[in-house]
Each structure stands twice: as structure tokens, then as C-alpha cells.
Write an enzyme that holds these catalytic residues in place. Sequence first.
Site, PDB file in Angstrom:
ATOM      1  N   GLY A  45       0.813  -1.220   0.000  1.00 20.68           N
ATOM      2  CA  GLY A  45       0.000   0.000   0.000  1.00 20.68           C
ATOM      3  C   GLY A  45       0.842   1.263   0.000  1.00 20.68           C
ATOM      4  O   GLY A  45       0.520   2.235  -0.687  1.00 20.68           O
ATOM      5  N   CYS A  46       1.917   1.247   0.760  1.00 18.83           N
ATOM      6  CA  CYS A  46       2.774   2.434   0.863  1.00 18.83           C
ATOM      7  C   CYS A  46       3.527   2.687  -0.441  1.00 18.83           C
ATOM      8  O   CYS A  46       3.722   3.836  -0.835  1.00 18.83           O
ATOM      9  CB  CYS A  46       3.737   2.286   2.042  1.00 18.83           C
ATOM     10  N   THR A  47       3.918   1.630  -1.104  1.00 19.30           N
ATOM     11  CA  THR A  47       4.577   1.771  -2.406  1.00 19.30           C
ATOM     12  C   THR A  47       3.601   2.349  -3.416  1.00 19.30           C
ATOM     13  O   THR A  47       3.926   3.296  -4.140  1.00 19.30           O
ATOM     14  CB  THR A  47       5.130   0.422  -2.889  1.00 19.30           C
TER      15      THR A  47
END
Length: 156
Positions: A45-47
Site C-alpha cells: 500500500g505504501c509503495t
Amino acid sequence: MMAIEPGAMIPDVTLVAADGTPLKLRDKTGAPFVLYFYPKDDTTGCTREAQDFTALYSEFRKSGADVLGVSADTPAKHRKFTAKYDLAVPLASDDEHVAMEAFGVWVEKSMYGRQYMGIERSTFLFAADGTLAQVWRKVKVAGHAEAVLAAVKSLT
């Protein structure tokens, strides 16, 4: 803990930029400023979120806005993450959770019945005068960067 609310001034906290230099948030006035908090470098998700902000980064800049992503990861990890995915959006570290506490994003979380402290994915849009214009908490990544860009454009 009190969470920052719209109309409040940008908190007087210092982060560490990916190059290791201090970065004072109060220095980010004079133009719209997007500050997003995310849990961890190089996770799915952060990527995706970093890639979405990167894809729109030139549009944010054309609108006069700066964007900064913040997690508790080290500057070295941020540099590796940035290089791996060719990210344009700058990243900063808050390993002591000072900014996270000020913004109310360092929260108790739960996974598989285990309680722990972690970062609630959140984004804050500041107007050029340093006042908080809009807040997104418990962010879902899909379409989020586009929504933030639309909010920035409505400010300018």
C-alpha cells in the site's frame, strides 16, 4: 491526544529529510503543502501511494504545492525506497514519532488480535499561510492522490 484540526497552524516540528538534513515543517509556508503519513517503506500500500503521488508530482508542483511523505523509516531506508521505485516525491523520517504525535497519526492498531502502536495513513493539506485546510484520515490508497490534487487546485 488531540489531533490537529482544520484551521490550526502547521505544527512546529522538525523531521529528517532523506539526505539526513533537518526539515522544519514551519518552513513549508508560502505555498500549499501536502503532508502524508504512511506506515512503512516498500510495502504494497505504501509503495502504491508513493507511486501515485510521484505520478502526479509535476501536477502538484504546477499548482504551486509541495508534497512530503513521512514514516518512521530511516533516511537510508527512504533513499533505498526512492531509488528502487524512482520516486519523485520527497520523503522524511520521524523515528521519534514527534510529528506523528502532533498530527494524531501515531495510534493504537490491531492485527490478528494483537494490539500495537503504528501510523494511521493520513494526509494533511495546508494553505499557503500555514493553516490546515483539509484532512484525510484512515486513507484508502486508490484514488487518494487524485483527490488531494483536486483539493490543492481548489485552494489556488
